[in-house]
Design a protein around this motif. Structure first.
Motif, PDB file in Angstrom:
ATOM      1  N   THR A  37      -6.491  14.030  -1.210  1.00  0.00           N
ATOM      2  CA  THR A  37      -6.782  15.069  -2.192  1.00  0.00           C
ATOM      3  C   THR A  37      -7.331  16.289  -1.477  1.00  0.00           C
ATOM      4  OG1 THR A  37      -9.017  14.195  -2.546  1.00  0.00           O
ATOM      5  CG2 THR A  37      -7.264  13.382  -3.998  1.00  0.00           C
ATOM      6  N   GLN A  92      -0.735   9.121  -2.759  1.00  0.00           N
ATOM      7  CA  GLN A  92      -1.756   9.729  -3.611  1.00  0.00           C
ATOM      8  C   GLN A  92      -3.148   9.669  -2.982  1.00  0.00           C
ATOM      9  OE1 GLN A  92      -0.599  11.209  -6.454  1.00  0.00           O
ATOM     10  NE2 GLN A  92       1.404  10.503  -5.691  1.00  0.00           N
ATOM     11  N   ALA A  93      -3.195   9.270  -1.713  1.00  0.00           N
ATOM     12  CA  ALA A  93      -4.503   9.027  -1.085  1.00  0.00           C
ATOM     13  C   ALA A  93      -5.236  10.305  -0.706  1.00  0.00           C
ATOM     14  CB  ALA A  93      -4.322   8.152   0.159  1.00  0.00           C
ATOM     15  N   ASN A 141       0.328   5.385   0.319  1.00  0.00           N
ATOM     16  CA  ASN A 141      -0.672   6.422   0.618  1.00  0.00           C
ATOM     17  C   ASN A 141      -0.302   7.786   0.050  1.00  0.00           C
ATOM     18  OD1 ASN A 141       1.440   7.135   2.308  1.00  0.00           O
ATOM     19  ND2 ASN A 141       0.101   7.713   4.016  1.00  0.00           N
ATOM     20  N   PHE A 176       0.848  -1.197   0.000  1.00  0.00           N
ATOM     21  CA  PHE A 176       0.000   0.000   0.000  1.00  0.00           C
ATOM     22  C   PHE A 176       0.882   1.245   0.000  1.00  0.00           C
ATOM     23  CE2 PHE A 176      -2.614  -3.264   2.028  1.00  0.00           C
ATOM     24  CZ  PHE A 176      -3.756  -3.187   1.249  1.00  0.00           C
ATOM     25  N   GLN A 226       3.544  14.615   1.581  1.00  0.00           N
ATOM     26  CA  GLN A 226       2.627  13.505   1.341  1.00  0.00           C
ATOM     27  C   GLN A 226       2.882  12.856  -0.013  1.00  0.00           C
ATOM     28  OE1 GLN A 226       0.271  12.197   3.339  1.00  0.00           O
ATOM     29  NE2 GLN A 226      -0.570  10.748   1.857  1.00  0.00           N
TER      30      GLN A 226
END
Length: 488
Positions: A28, A25-26, A23, A21, A400
């Motif tokens: 927005t 691009q998790a 994250n 996993f 991020q």
């Protein structure tokens, strides 16, 4: 396409399926900023929490248990929670300075009551009604007043009597005790019992605030977005100013705004403010109201932070200070005095038609630049809060999306799945973030921003990206001016 994995090595030969996993691009949109408010204040020996220990407070009863019922800190926390029960609120207690002097005052009763009535006494904004019967003497009435004061453990003072005099002493030492208000007949229609007169000597003589250097050390590297400080002596303000500037800079990036209040006349408040020039301090001048200034500072912070946490650029003007009583009509600031305050580095308030204290404009104590030339760049608290949020949003976006990326020049050929970032990638991300902040009503003038934006690789450190941007902050609608050229 060359896919790059974070945890699945290319050397794996054991079957069968491996799924990881990522994250990056998790998330927005713009991030939610977790704001923390810290309240400084004096505790009483009855408090269960030691000085110098930041403690989260969620309930009024907890504040009293932690720092002592009727303590300065407990009352500040209760006032804050009354105005803003949703904040992430912490408290940091201090003890009296070893050589501090307690403020004292006096209530002198004269006359004999000829018709039963009630003395409408008020101390620190708390009503203490004292019923008086016919034929009661001044000494008897004084004893009743002292008993009523000592029975109310929320008060910041205790009382003793000598004949018809009621001696008051603050429950803690230091200068803050001098700001405790003692008065009678605050509300319209309140009168003294017939035949009885009262003379009040205001609280005075308190000296020796605690040194907040230990409290500052206890802040650590926790991000306190707002600090409420009851101590307005120069030495402590200088210590806190230095710490806040360090937190604001581009390395620590844990900025905070300090909320204070000052009690005094227009001249006294202006003299206090003009001696400072702090862009990370905001001070509300109270004049001579019932509640002490440390309560004003707490409520002002509670009301403003609640609104600014929702939208840092939306002006806090017209917001009411919940639970605060205004000064008597004769003591309220006039328009010209409020306007002068806003040039002296002081916030301003008015009293609306409902008798509520209502904010005019909340500003910082910053007035001039290092050349002593007037500078409005950091005038409004909304500017400070907006800048703080924009910086946080940029940091959140970059860390991020590109936490473990390689850096290459624009035009470098690499597989689509490669964790590589280029100046053009960063530029595109910043432009995208700008549009999101623009939609939120925090920034404006997109075309100018895009044209002026510089994103380049450092010539000396090839691992570094340097950015220069011109962020045009959305302003606040403050003044509407209209000239009517009428016809007859």
């Amino acid at each position: 396409m060359a896919v790059s994995f974070n945890t699945i090595p290319n050397t794996a030969r054991v079957p069968l399926a491996y799924v990881e996993f990522d994250n990056s691009q998790a998330i927005t949109g713009t991030p939610v900023k977790n704001n923390k408010t810290l309240v400084f204040g004096l505790r009483l020996p009855t408090g269960k929490v030691n000085a110098g220990e930041p403690t989260r407070i969620t309930r009024k009863e907890q504040a009293e248990s932690a720092f002592g019922r009727g303590s300065m800190l407990a009352e500040m926390l209760k006032a804050f929670l009354h105005a803003n029960p949703y904040a992430d609120l912490y408290a940091l207690a201090l003890d009296d300075a070893d050589d501090s002097v307690h403020a004292t005052g006096k209530i002198t009763v004269t006359g004999t009551c000829s018709a039963a009535g009630q003395i409408a006494l008020m101390i620190a904004g708390i009503s203490i009604p004292v019923s008086v019967r016919q034929n009661e003497t001044a000494t008897t009435i004084a004893n009743k007043i002292a008993a009523a004061i000592n029975a109310n453990t929320l008060l910041p003072v205790t009382a003793s009597t000598a004949d018809a005099d009621v001696a008051l002493i603050c429950r803690w030492g230091g200068i803050t005790g001098n700001d405790i208000d003692v008065r009678i007949n605050y509300y319209a229609g309140e009168t003294m019992p017939t035949g009885v007169a009262i003379d009040i000597s205001k609280m005075d003589g308190g000296a020796g605030n605690p040194d907040i250097s230990q409290a500052i050390a206890a802040l650590g590297d926790t991000w306190w977005t707002d600090i409420i400080n009851p101590f307005t002596d120069t030495a402590n303000l200088n210590l806190l100013s230095g710490e806040l500037q360090s937190r604001w800079d581009g390395i620590r990036q844990i900025d905070g705004l300090c909320w204070i209040a000052y009690r005094g006349t227009h001249a006294q408040a202006s003299t206090f403010a003009l001696a400072r020039n702090d862009y990370l301090f905001t001070c509300i001048p109270t004049n001579i109201p019932p509640e002490p200034p440390y309560i004003w500072a707490s409520v002002n912070a509670a009301v403003c932070t609640y609104a600014l946490n929702i939208d840092p650029a939306r002006p806090v003007q017209t917001l009411e200070l919940t639970g605060i009583k205004p000064p008597a009509i004769a003591d309220r600031w006039q328009w010209n005095e409020r306007n002068l305050h806003l040039f002296d580095g002081l916030s301003a308030y008015n009293v609306n038609a409902n008798g509520k204290v209502q904010l005019d404009r909340v500003i910082t104590m910053y007035r001039v630049n290092k050349y002593n030339v007037e500078d409005v760049s950091y005038l409004d608290v909304e500017t400070i809060k907006t800048l703080s949020y924009i910086r946080y949003a940029i940091r959140a976006r970059i860390t991020q999306k590109f936490p473990r990326h390689k850096l290459a020049d624009d035009g470098t050929r690499f597989g689509v799945g490669q964790p590589i970032v280029t100046p053009a990638t960063i530029r595109a991300e910043l432009i995208a973030l700008f549009t999101e902040l623009e939609i939120q009503g925090l920034l404006e003038n997109f075309d100018a921003y895009k044209e002026a934006l510089i994103v380049e690789r450092d010539a000396n450190d090839r691992n570094r990206i340097n950015v220069l941007s011109n962020d045009d902050l959305v302003n606040q609608f403050r003044i509407y001016a209209h000239s009517i050229q009428f016809l007859l």
